[in-house]
Motif scaffolding. Structure first.
Motif, short mmCIF file in Angstrom:
data_model
loop_
_atom_site.label_atom_id
_atom_site.label_comp_id
_atom_site.label_asym_id
_atom_site.label_seq_id
_atom_site.Cartn_x
_atom_site.Cartn_y
_atom_site.Cartn_z
N CYS A 105 11.35 -7.58 -1.32
CA CYS A 105 10.31 -7.35 -0.32
C CYS A 105 10.27 -8.47 0.72
CB CYS A 105 8.94 -7.16 -1.00
SG CYS A 105 7.71 -6.40 0.08
N SER A 108 13.07 -5.53 5.95
CA SER A 108 12.65 -4.14 6.13
C SER A 108 13.84 -3.20 6.19
CB SER A 108 11.79 -4.01 7.40
OG SER A 108 12.56 -4.37 8.54
N HIS A 111 13.65 0.46 4.62
CA HIS A 111 12.57 1.29 5.16
C HIS A 111 12.90 2.77 4.98
CE1 HIS A 111 10.91 3.06 9.14
NE2 HIS A 111 9.99 3.18 8.20
N GLU A 124 -0.94 2.15 -3.19
CA GLU A 124 -1.11 1.51 -1.89
C GLU A 124 -0.11 0.36 -1.73
OE1 GLU A 124 -3.24 2.06 0.77
OE2 GLU A 124 -3.69 3.94 -0.24
N PRO A 125 0.46 0.18 -0.53
CA PRO A 125 1.36 -0.96 -0.32
C PRO A 125 0.57 -2.26 -0.36
CG PRO A 125 1.04 0.26 1.72
CD PRO A 125 0.34 1.03 0.65
N ASP A 126 1.18 -3.31 -0.92
CA ASP A 126 0.50 -4.61 -0.95
C ASP A 126 0.70 -5.32 0.39
OD1 ASP A 126 3.10 -5.59 -1.05
OD2 ASP A 126 2.97 -6.28 -3.12
N GLU A 129 4.37 -6.04 1.49
CA GLU A 129 5.07 -4.86 1.99
C GLU A 129 4.57 -4.49 3.39
OE1 GLU A 129 6.11 -0.21 0.86
OE2 GLU A 129 4.84 -1.39 -0.50
N ASN A 130 3.26 -4.56 3.62
CA ASN A 130 2.74 -4.26 4.96
C ASN A 130 3.27 -5.23 6.01
OD1 ASN A 130 1.19 -1.92 4.57
ND2 ASN A 130 -0.49 -3.10 3.70
N ARG A 144 7.38 3.41 4.15
CA ARG A 144 7.29 2.50 3.01
C ARG A 144 8.64 1.80 2.86
NH1 ARG A 144 3.21 3.31 -0.88
NH2 ARG A 144 4.02 1.34 -1.69
N GLN A 148 10.01 -0.96 -3.01
CA GLN A 148 8.67 -1.03 -3.59
C GLN A 148 8.21 0.30 -4.19
OE1 GLN A 148 6.98 -4.13 -3.76
NE2 GLN A 148 9.11 -4.61 -3.25
#
Length: 175
Positions: A105, A108, A111, A124-126, A129-130, A144, A148
């Protein structure tokens, strides 16, 4: 500075490792890892080595399904095990997903764009990750990182599209 007693302990530990205690892969490694502390004493720690991209064949009746929509629009369907990440699955089947950071992580390049039908079933992404998704090329509302997303029964049959391009941003790009 390396202490001679530490070198002696390391050599003795390697001598004690027999071939059946070796893990084969890209290179042979002892299963027990020698740890030395500042006093020069040696202790052993044994743990399972995890390999990135190591896929297992699913047991009959326990198969999960994933469909990758490639950049040219073709679809590839695979039967996978619970717990495999989309990055591992893609790389294990030679799909065009880079995963430059090795699934940690920190980039990207894995993706993916998740089918909206399955997006809400994902956890939910942490924050990490965001942060990485903010750097992704062609970001969408259902984007996403493949590293992950672990396969579970809740997302059996998931469909993900590989974006037309990826962007590999490194930390030294900001200096």
């Amino acid at each position: 500075m390396i202490r001679t007693s530490s070198i002696f302990c390391f050599r003795n530990a390697l001598r004690l490792c027999k071939p059946n205690n070796m893990v084969t892969g890209v290179r042979a490694m002892p299963r027990s890892t020698l740890l030395t502390n500042f006093t020069g004493r040696a202790s052993f720690s044994s743990s399972r080595i995890s390999y990135h991209g190591d896929l297992h064949r699913p047991r009959p009746g326990e198969e999960l399904h994933v469909t990758f929509i490639l950049k040219d629009g073709t679809q590839k369907k695979y039967e996978v095990c619970e717990g495999d990440t989309l990055l591992d699955i893609a790389q294990g089947h030679n799909l065009d997903m880079e995963g430059a950071c090795g699934g940690s992580c920190a980039c990207s390049t894995c993706h993916v764009i998740v089918d909206p039908e399955y997006y809400d079933a994902l956890p939910e992404p942490d924050d990490d990750e965001n942060d990485m998704l903010d750097l992704a090329y062609g970001l969408t509302e259902t984007s996403r990182l493949g590293c992950q997303i672990k396969m579970t029964k809740d997302i059996d049959g998931i469909r993900v599209a590989l974006p037309a391009m990826t962007r590999n941003v490194k930390s030294n790009d900001f200096n």
